[in-house]
Motif scaffolding. Structure first.
Motif, short mmCIF file in Angstrom:
data_model
loop_
_atom_site.label_atom_id
_atom_site.label_comp_id
_atom_site.label_asym_id
_atom_site.label_seq_id
_atom_site.Cartn_x
_atom_site.Cartn_y
_atom_site.Cartn_z
N LEU A 233 -3.42 2.10 -54.08
CA LEU A 233 -3.77 3.08 -52.60
C LEU A 233 -2.68 3.82 -52.10
O LEU A 233 -2.80 4.82 -51.81
N LYS A 234 -1.59 3.29 -52.33
CA LYS A 234 -0.20 4.05 -51.77
C LYS A 234 -0.06 5.08 -52.54
O LYS A 234 0.35 6.04 -52.26
N GLU A 235 -0.01 4.99 -53.98
CA GLU A 235 0.29 5.81 -54.78
C GLU A 235 -1.02 7.14 -54.67
O GLU A 235 -0.36 8.27 -54.72
N LEU A 236 -2.25 6.67 -54.18
CA LEU A 236 -3.07 7.88 -54.04
C LEU A 236 -2.62 8.35 -52.63
O LEU A 236 -2.87 9.54 -52.88
N ILE A 237 -2.34 7.74 -51.78
CA ILE A 237 -2.05 8.42 -50.63
C ILE A 237 -0.81 9.23 -50.54
O ILE A 237 -0.99 10.46 -50.13
N ASN A 238 0.21 8.92 -51.46
CA ASN A 238 1.36 9.79 -51.68
C ASN A 238 1.14 11.00 -52.34
O ASN A 238 1.43 12.01 -52.29
N GLY A 239 -0.18 10.85 -53.32
CA GLY A 239 -0.57 12.02 -53.94
C GLY A 239 -1.21 12.99 -53.26
O GLY A 239 -1.21 14.27 -53.23
N LEU A 240 -2.31 12.56 -52.34
CA LEU A 240 -2.79 13.06 -51.20
C LEU A 240 -1.87 13.90 -50.25
O LEU A 240 -1.99 15.25 -50.16
N ASN A 344 -8.68 20.79 -70.42
CA ASN A 344 -8.96 21.29 -69.11
C ASN A 344 -9.10 20.29 -67.84
O ASN A 344 -8.52 20.34 -66.82
N LYS A 345 -9.75 18.98 -68.26
CA LYS A 345 -9.98 17.83 -67.40
C LYS A 345 -8.66 17.55 -66.64
O LYS A 345 -8.93 17.21 -65.40
N ILE A 346 -7.61 17.40 -67.41
CA ILE A 346 -6.55 16.97 -66.71
C ILE A 346 -5.91 17.45 -65.39
O ILE A 346 -5.19 16.95 -64.81
N PHE A 347 -6.22 18.59 -65.40
CA PHE A 347 -5.95 19.62 -64.11
C PHE A 347 -6.73 19.64 -62.92
O PHE A 347 -6.54 20.12 -61.94
N ASN A 348 -8.05 19.02 -63.17
CA ASN A 348 -8.89 18.72 -62.16
C ASN A 348 -8.61 17.61 -61.38
O ASN A 348 -8.14 16.54 -61.74
N ILE A 349 -8.44 17.75 -60.08
CA ILE A 349 -8.00 16.85 -59.04
C ILE A 349 -9.33 15.65 -58.90
O ILE A 349 -10.21 15.92 -59.28
N PHE A 350 -8.44 14.28 -58.97
CA PHE A 350 -9.13 13.18 -59.27
C PHE A 350 -9.64 12.78 -60.53
O PHE A 350 -10.50 11.90 -60.62
N GLU A 351 -9.35 13.75 -61.71
CA GLU A 351 -9.97 13.51 -63.09
C GLU A 351 -8.85 12.54 -63.66
O GLU A 351 -7.84 13.05 -63.61
N LYS A 352 -9.31 11.58 -64.46
CA LYS A 352 -8.54 10.78 -65.09
C LYS A 352 -9.07 10.25 -66.42
O LYS A 352 -10.23 10.29 -66.63
N ALA A 354 -7.18 8.59 -68.71
CA ALA A 354 -6.60 7.25 -69.12
C ALA A 354 -6.83 6.22 -68.26
O ALA A 354 -6.70 6.54 -67.24
N LYS A 355 -7.07 5.08 -68.74
CA LYS A 355 -7.69 3.88 -67.96
C LYS A 355 -6.55 3.48 -67.22
O LYS A 355 -6.67 3.08 -65.86
N GLN A 356 -5.46 3.39 -67.83
CA GLN A 356 -4.22 2.85 -67.15
C GLN A 356 -2.89 3.37 -67.75
O GLN A 356 -3.22 3.84 -68.85
N ASP A 357 -1.84 3.17 -67.02
CA ASP A 357 -0.45 3.58 -67.81
C ASP A 357 -0.07 2.54 -68.50
O ASP A 357 -0.50 1.38 -68.41
N ARG A 358 1.23 2.76 -69.16
CA ARG A 358 2.08 1.67 -69.76
C ARG A 358 2.40 0.35 -68.94
O ARG A 358 2.63 -0.67 -69.58
N PHE A 359 2.22 0.41 -67.49
CA PHE A 359 2.63 -0.60 -66.86
C PHE A 359 1.52 -1.18 -66.25
O PHE A 359 1.56 -2.17 -65.26
N GLY A 360 0.13 -0.94 -66.65
CA GLY A 360 -0.98 -1.49 -65.93
C GLY A 360 -1.40 -0.89 -64.94
O GLY A 360 -2.46 -1.25 -64.42
N ARG A 361 -0.97 0.01 -64.56
CA ARG A 361 -1.48 0.97 -63.02
C ARG A 361 -2.44 1.80 -63.51
O ARG A 361 -2.40 2.77 -64.33
N VAL A 362 -3.37 2.11 -62.49
CA VAL A 362 -4.44 2.92 -62.65
C VAL A 362 -4.07 4.35 -62.07
O VAL A 362 -3.62 4.27 -60.85
N GLY A 363 -4.00 5.66 -62.42
CA GLY A 363 -3.66 6.80 -61.93
C GLY A 363 -4.69 7.17 -60.92
O GLY A 363 -5.81 6.80 -60.93
N ASN A 364 -4.33 8.23 -60.20
CA ASN A 364 -5.36 8.86 -59.16
C ASN A 364 -5.77 10.43 -59.66
O ASN A 364 -6.56 10.64 -58.79
N GLY A 365 -5.27 10.84 -60.45
CA GLY A 365 -5.65 12.23 -61.04
C GLY A 365 -5.22 13.19 -59.89
O GLY A 365 -6.12 14.20 -59.86
#
Length: 400
Positions: A233-240, A344-352, A354-365
């Motif tokens: 959630l902190k990563e999501l907030i930083n992204g916002l 095209n999807k990857i440039f849309n906000i909140f569009e993900k 990949a389920k998770q990155d190599r460290f097991g974290r979920v992206g925020n799009g």
């Protein structure tokens, strides 16, 4: 003289005229061209675009006279708008009971002949007329009358275009204000959420550190989930926060950027935690552009190339070339690539994708959406070249 009667729908007519916001505006060549053509076609010394408010007739264009307005009770046009479907013609005003003692007939401009075509808006209400005047009796042919009507339609086209532009300007201004309010709200909300989230994660980590031996396996997992969820959630907030304040990046002044130094800065930020090989491929040694913009874009692309890489050693190549108007950058990695269907999807906000990155974290799009927003507001564009299992190459341009 007989004063003109008010239009049958005068209140609505005046309100409609007001909506065009045209009264008392400056002269414009497009309207002046029409009156000049009307006078030429009809062989008259005067041609006017006359608009009637509650007390006067005001001339948006006045060919052959210096007058800009006259009282409404003297206006031939005030009679003409009461029959908005027809051309109003007076062959000799000196013999017409409605006009023979009119000051515009007995004095300057000594009107004798008048022909006026009502300027009727889309709702059927007249705003005024396109009229031609002469100081002697005149007669217009059918061809001249047809041309005068066509010119009146062109006047209305200009007025409707002006109205549409005015409404669009208001709508755009309103939209810009709402966007600023929304971005401000997002920034404040994200900023205010950040502190309590950090506290939650820190307290959970402290609790886990101090009491781990006294808690069963399920309890430890729950605490670890709290910490992980807080970090996500902190990563999501930083992204916002980045997305909401991205416009401020664009206000920075252009500076010279040494590309080798830029490469070293990026390596320094990521090599501490990751096994990264970063290669610079450019014939340029420096560029002059917005350093904050370049840093933010490259940091995001390099970070993504690391996080979503499936190789033990991350290899990234970036380069810069130039055209007369733009710098062209690329960032290429040795990762798993991105399927064509997701380009095209990857440039849309909140569009993900990949389920998770190599460290097991979920992206925020949010990261690539922010990059796209910054690039496009810098008069550039961003694209991707990639196939699944063959790495990815992001290409973006920034205006010089």
């Amino acid at each position: 003289m007989i004063a003109p009667k008010p239009h049958i729908n005068e209140v609505q007519r005046l309100k409609n005229l007001e909506s065009y916001d045209i009264l008392d505006t400056i002269q414009e060549i497009d309207y002046d061209n029409i009156t000049a053509i009307a006078a030429e076609i009809c062989n008259t010394p005067i041609a006017l675009i006359s608009l009637l408010d509650d007390k006067r007739q005001w001339f948006k264009s006045h060919y052959g006279t210096d007058e800009s307005e006259t009282p409404k009770e003297y206006a031939f046009c005030a009679h003409a708008i009461n029959d908005e479907r027809n051309i109003f013609i007076i062959q000799d005003a000196r013999t017409d009971e409605r006009f023979k003692n009119n000051p515009l007939v007995t004095g300057d401009p000594k009107i004798v002949f008048y022909a006026g075509v009502p300027l009727t808006s889309e709702n059927g209400l007249p705003l005024g007329t396109l009229c031609v005047l002469d100081d002697k009796p005149n007669l217009l042919s059918q061809s001249q009358l047809k041309s005068l009507s066509a010119l009146s339609n062109q006047v209305m086209n200009l007025l409707e275009l002006r109205k549409s532009k005015s409404l669009l300007d208001v709508a755009l201004k309103d939209l810009e204000e709402k966007n600023k309010e929304l971005e401000r709200f997002a920034y404040i909300a994200a900023h205010d959420l950040k502190s309590p989230l950090i506290n939650i994660a820190s307290l959970a980590e402290l609790f886990l550190e101090d009491y781990k031996l006294q808690i069963d396996h399920d309890g430890v997992e729950l605490l670890e989930m709290i910490i992980k969820s807080s970090d996500n959630l902190k990563e999501l907030i930083n992204g916002l926060l980045d997305y909401s304040r991205s416009d401020t990046f664009l206000k920075q002044k252009k500076t010279y950027i040494n590309l080798e130094k830029l490469k070293s800065e990026i390596e320094g930020l990521f090599n501490f935690d990751h096994n990264l090989k970063l290669v610079l491929n450019s014939s340029l040694t420096q560029i002059e552009t917005n350093k904050t913009v370049v840093h933010h874009i490259l940091m995001n692309l390099v970070s993504n190339a690391i996080k979503y890489n499936d190789k033990p050693h991350v290899e990234i190549e970036f380069g810069v070339s130039e055209t007369q108007t733009h710098y062209e950058f690329f960032v290429k990695d040795n990762g798993p690539g991105i399927a064509t269907k997701n380009h095209n999807k990857i440039f849309n906000i909140f569009e993900k994708v990949a389920k998770q990155d190599r460290f097991g974290r979920v992206g925020n799009g949010i990261g690539l959406a922010t990059v796209k927003k910054i690039v496009e507001k810098s008069d550039g564009k961003i694209t991707i070249e990639s196939e699944f299992n063959h790495g990815a190459k992001f290409i973006f341009t920034l205006k010089k």
